[in-house]
Design an enzyme around this catalytic site. Sequence first.
Site, mmCIF file in Angstrom:
data_model
loop_
_atom_site.group_PDB
_atom_site.id
_atom_site.type_symbol
_atom_site.label_atom_id
_atom_site.label_comp_id
_atom_site.label_asym_id
_atom_site.label_seq_id
_atom_site.Cartn_x
_atom_site.Cartn_y
_atom_site.Cartn_z
ATOM 1 N N HIS A 141 5.078 3.328 -5.702
ATOM 2 C CA HIS A 141 3.636 3.418 -5.977
ATOM 3 C C HIS A 141 3.303 4.902 -6.108
ATOM 4 O O HIS A 141 3.958 5.748 -5.491
ATOM 5 C CB HIS A 141 2.903 2.804 -4.777
ATOM 6 C CG HIS A 141 1.432 2.642 -4.938
ATOM 7 N ND1 HIS A 141 0.552 3.679 -4.766
ATOM 8 C CD2 HIS A 141 0.671 1.562 -5.220
ATOM 9 C CE1 HIS A 141 -0.685 3.246 -4.933
ATOM 10 N NE2 HIS A 141 -0.644 1.956 -5.212
ATOM 11 N N ASP A 218 7.617 3.226 2.871
ATOM 12 C CA ASP A 218 6.280 2.771 2.517
ATOM 13 C C ASP A 218 6.254 1.256 2.712
ATOM 14 O O ASP A 218 6.832 0.512 1.913
ATOM 15 C CB ASP A 218 5.996 3.167 1.058
ATOM 16 C CG ASP A 218 4.718 2.551 0.515
ATOM 17 O OD1 ASP A 218 4.099 1.718 1.199
ATOM 18 O OD2 ASP A 218 4.348 2.899 -0.622
ATOM 19 N N GLN A 221 3.480 -3.046 1.177
ATOM 20 C CA GLN A 221 3.616 -4.419 0.664
ATOM 21 C C GLN A 221 4.591 -5.243 1.494
ATOM 22 O O GLN A 221 4.874 -6.388 1.148
ATOM 23 C CB GLN A 221 4.085 -4.381 -0.798
ATOM 24 C CG GLN A 221 3.101 -3.727 -1.738
ATOM 25 C CD GLN A 221 1.804 -4.522 -1.917
ATOM 26 O OE1 GLN A 221 1.751 -5.727 -1.642
ATOM 27 N NE2 GLN A 221 0.755 -3.856 -2.359
ATOM 28 N N LYS A 244 -4.332 -4.516 3.638
ATOM 29 C CA LYS A 244 -3.381 -5.436 3.000
ATOM 30 C C LYS A 244 -2.823 -6.433 4.016
ATOM 31 O O LYS A 244 -2.056 -7.325 3.662
ATOM 32 C CB LYS A 244 -2.256 -4.650 2.331
ATOM 33 C CG LYS A 244 -2.752 -3.786 1.150
ATOM 34 C CD LYS A 244 -1.606 -3.161 0.410
ATOM 35 C CE LYS A 244 -2.009 -1.963 -0.421
ATOM 36 N NZ LYS A 244 -2.716 -2.303 -1.649
ATOM 37 N N CYS A 382 -0.498 1.201 -10.362
ATOM 38 C CA CYS A 382 -0.163 2.517 -9.777
ATOM 39 C C CYS A 382 1.341 2.748 -9.747
ATOM 40 O O CYS A 382 1.868 3.352 -8.799
ATOM 41 C CB CYS A 382 -0.759 2.681 -8.382
ATOM 42 S SG CYS A 382 -2.539 2.788 -8.406
HETATM 43 N N1 PLP Z 1 2.245 1.821 -1.505
HETATM 44 C C1 PLP Z 1 2.282 0.611 -2.039
HETATM 45 C C2 PLP Z 1 3.612 -0.056 -2.250
HETATM 46 C C3 PLP Z 1 1.096 -0.044 -2.388
HETATM 47 O O1 PLP Z 1 1.140 -1.257 -2.937
HETATM 48 C C4 PLP Z 1 -0.134 0.613 -2.173
HETATM 49 C C5 PLP Z 1 -1.390 -0.014 -2.577
HETATM 50 O O2 PLP Z 1 -1.443 -0.862 -3.432
HETATM 51 C C6 PLP Z 1 -0.113 1.881 -1.595
HETATM 52 C C7 PLP Z 1 1.094 2.458 -1.281
HETATM 53 C C8 PLP Z 1 -1.372 2.629 -1.315
HETATM 54 O O3 PLP Z 1 -2.100 1.975 -0.324
HETATM 55 P P1 PLP Z 1 -3.560 2.479 0.061
HETATM 56 O O4 PLP Z 1 -4.344 2.541 -1.235
HETATM 57 O O5 PLP Z 1 -4.072 1.428 0.984
HETATM 58 O O6 PLP Z 1 -3.415 3.806 0.699
#
Ligand code: PLP
Length: 424
Positions: A141, A218, A221, A244, A382
């Site tokens: 992401h 990270d 998900q 999430k 993203c």
């Molecule tokens: N990393 C992953 C794999 C994501 O799917 C997302 C959000 O969709 C993020 C990071 C960023 O999360 P946040 O916008 O809650 O900081």
Amino acid sequence: MNVTTENEITATAAFDVMRYRADFPILGRHVHITSKSPGRQLVYLDNGATTQKPQQVIDAITHYYSHYNANIHRGVHALSQEASAAYEAARETVAHFVNAASAQEIIFTRGTTESVNLVAHAWLRSRLNAGDEVLITAMEHHSNIVPWQLVCEEKGATLKVVPVNDNGELDYEAAAALLTSRTKLFAFTHVSNTLGTVNDVQRLTAMAHAQHIPVLVDGAQAAPHLRINVQELGCDFYCFSAHKTYGPTGIGMLYVRGELMREMQPYQGGGGIISHVTFEKTTFVEGPLRFEAGTPNIEGAIGFAAALDYMNAVGLPAITAHEHDLLTYTTAQLEQIEGMRIIGTAPCKAGVISFVVGNLHPYDVGTILDQQGVAVRTGHHCTQPLMQRFGVPGTVRVSFGLYNTRSDADQFITALHKALKMLA
Ligand code: PLP
């Protein structure tokens, strides 16, 4: 690695999804209501972007504001003490959820994005020199790309990328080759938000640790779908966002393995993180509070804990199995559609399906689905570099939550057929 065990399959049979659905008031609503139409019953399949909130979470936040709203850590009065206790109890809940050795390893942040930025600035920045490398993967992401890119640019370091194969799996051999004495950190996603691929965190972490390279995972998900055990995974940093995992927005967590927390510099200056301030010099508290400058998101932490309690009560193995059932059920129906291309066909996937159909623009497909009450995500999610890797501008993405049903999947498929007919 297979995420669904026999026990978990048994759990699916017993999964009382209608009981859980009743906990989420928003799922009862209709969308596109007009004076002439009662609208469409909502079918919410955009859980990868954010999940809906159970009444238990809404009540926990309302209860805080109705009964013990106060600023924390600095007040002697009853409300402040109650709020402080609830905030620190929330930290314990998060620590248990990921099986951290101690709540002192959990920093509250605004979410995954801030957690990654915190590590980039409070830990990596002072260690990175010209010629060094940071290793990420092709399925990250933007939140797990851009913070590293910024620090690398500033320091004259290089961002290296582990490629993915056509199924959307990481190339583990390439990862091993890319981990070198120049690598200062390996940062990768546990579960891809676009492909659904579940990465083998233990294997990747072991590869990095064999060369004394710290690892950030990270988990944005992964936490909604899988049981997380940071001690078993062995990683150094792990992060995810509450919104999430059925909790509120604006709050998330960063796990930092014991010793590393002590190596980190304060991320932002301000109140709450200091032990003593003079105009000449400031000294800082130890532990997570050192990284939580200013009044934190108290209601968020309380709501976050309520959400994790909720997930624990439902049971992570049961959630994993239920969503796996929805994944296989829906994938099988999608595969029948002419021109269907599913992006992300790894054998080990969480409940996420990205696809394109023929030359149809995902936005057009998503718009017609929405008109029928079906909420999905369209676009690059993203993950623009990943879109380039697969040669598509974007995809339609369906992502499941614990409250989704096979009936939701059926309604989605019916709506998709209608969309395809309209766009033909
Ligand atoms: N990393 C992953 C794999 C994501 O799917 C997302 C959000 O969709 C993020 C990071 C960023 O999360 P946040 O916008 O809650 O900081």
